[in-house]
Enzyme design. Structure first.
Site, PDB file in Angstrom:
ATOM      1  CB  ILE A 166      -3.533   5.428   3.045  1.00  0.00           C
ATOM      2  CG1 ILE A 166      -2.371   4.460   3.204  1.00  0.00           C
ATOM      3  CG2 ILE A 166      -4.068   5.819   4.425  1.00  0.00           C
ATOM      4  CD1 ILE A 166      -1.100   5.105   3.735  1.00  0.00           C
ATOM      5  CE1 TYR A 197       0.592   1.642   4.314  1.00  0.00           C
ATOM      6  CE2 TYR A 197       0.894  -0.735   4.467  1.00  0.00           C
ATOM      7  CZ  TYR A 197       1.061   0.540   4.994  1.00  0.00           C
ATOM      8  OH  TYR A 197       1.712   0.719   6.191  1.00  0.00           O
ATOM      9  CB  CYS A 198       1.727   3.921  -1.642  1.00  0.00           C
ATOM     10  SG  CYS A 198       0.761   3.794  -3.163  1.00  0.00           S
ATOM     11  CB  THR A 199      -0.163   8.430  -0.309  1.00  0.00           C
ATOM     12  OG1 THR A 199       1.031   8.486   0.472  1.00  0.00           O
ATOM     13  CG2 THR A 199      -1.112   9.541   0.113  1.00  0.00           C
TER      14      THR A 199
END
Length: 290
Positions: free
Chosen positions: A203, A174-176
């Site tokens: 996220i 996952y990332c932003t």
């Protein structure tokens, strides 16, 4: 001055032949709609976060989908203007991993919706990797996730090579907002990992659908809000450290002018003084002796 700014973050991988023509048309459209924010254009696609009135953002989103096809928008609001200006810039990559030839062929390369993500985390034996940098992971992560301890995204492929994660392990990333994972998955696949999945929309999309569940803390964002909380509201905890520009929450009086100020933990540990501005940060206070 408007009371509420609507913000949307989005990206789209697709081939763009004439990047300058696209850059100019998007700049003109954003100017017409009185937007602020930053939009990146490259031969591999577009990536940006933009803000304006709800009406202007809705109109711009319609323009983007009509021109570029289906796009996942991550929406939020703030009372303060999140960007100083409107800027559309040409880059070699819309997310820089250091290899312009590395980009996904599909819009849905092993994506998991927030609901699917929760189910897999609960029911399967997985490794979870945070594809962001240390100044981002420091203020919020999924519980139990691996922090690669990278300072830039270009370091991620090297992390993968030396991670020691078994090649047959199921990996969640996952990332932003999702865009870094699009290339992080490719970096892992190049090293022989076949069972890798990413959180769709990152996220920001997760918090929109599943606030206060498996993500802990706050999420760093690349505008004047610094971070958003579990309800996607501007952070009341973090501001940017004047020394390094990373999010900080250690509050105190400026060592020069006594104005209320903030410093990050890293700069405090390295011996830097609390300061309210670059000017005060570089000034020395003379100690007078009687």
């Amino acid at each position: 001055m408007q009371n509420t700014w609507s913000i949307t973050a989005f990206y789209k991988f697709l081939h763009i032949a004439d990047v300058e023509a696209v850059r100019q048309s998007l700049f003109d459209a954003g100017t017409d709609h009185q937007l602020c924010g930053l939009l990146l254009v490259a031969h591999e696609g577009i990536n940006g976060t933009v803000a304006g009135t709800k009406e202007s953002i809705d109109a711009f989103k319609t323009l983007i989908t009509e021109r570029f096809g289906s796009v996942i928008f991550k929406d939020s609001t703030t009372a303060e203007k999140p960007f100083k200006r409107w800027k559309v810039t040409i880059r070699e990559e819309i997310v820089a991993i250091g290899n312009p030839d590395m980009h996904p062929d599909s819009d849905m390369n092993h994506h998991l919706s927030p609901e699917e993500w929760n189910r897999v985390m609960d029911e399967e034996d997985v490794v979870v990797i945070d594809a962001r940098n240390t100044y981002e992971t420091a203020i919020g992560m999924f519980k139990g996730a691996i922090d690669p301890q990278t300072e830039t995204f270009q370091e991620f492929p090297d992390f993968v090579k030396h991670s020691g994660i078994p090649k047959d392990k199921k990996v969640l990333m996952y990332c932003t907002g999702g865009i870094r994972c699009e290339k992080a998955i490719l970096a892992m696949q190049e090293e022989g990992y076949k069972n890798v999945y990413q959180l769709q929309g990152g996220i920001l999309n997760y918090l929109e659908q599943c606030p206060s569940e498996k993500f802990e803390g706050e999420c760093f964002v690349f505008d004047h809000r610094v971070a958003v909380d579990q309800d996607l509201k501007p952070s009341q905890r973090y501001t940017l450290c004047v020394h390094c520009g990373n999010p900080g929450d250690l509050r105190g009086a400026c060592h020069v002018c006594s104005k209320d100020s903030v410093i990050c933990q890293g700069c405090q540990q390295s011996g830097k003084m609390i300061a309210c501005s670059k000017d005060c940060a570089h000034r020395k206070v003379k100690v007078l002796s009687l």
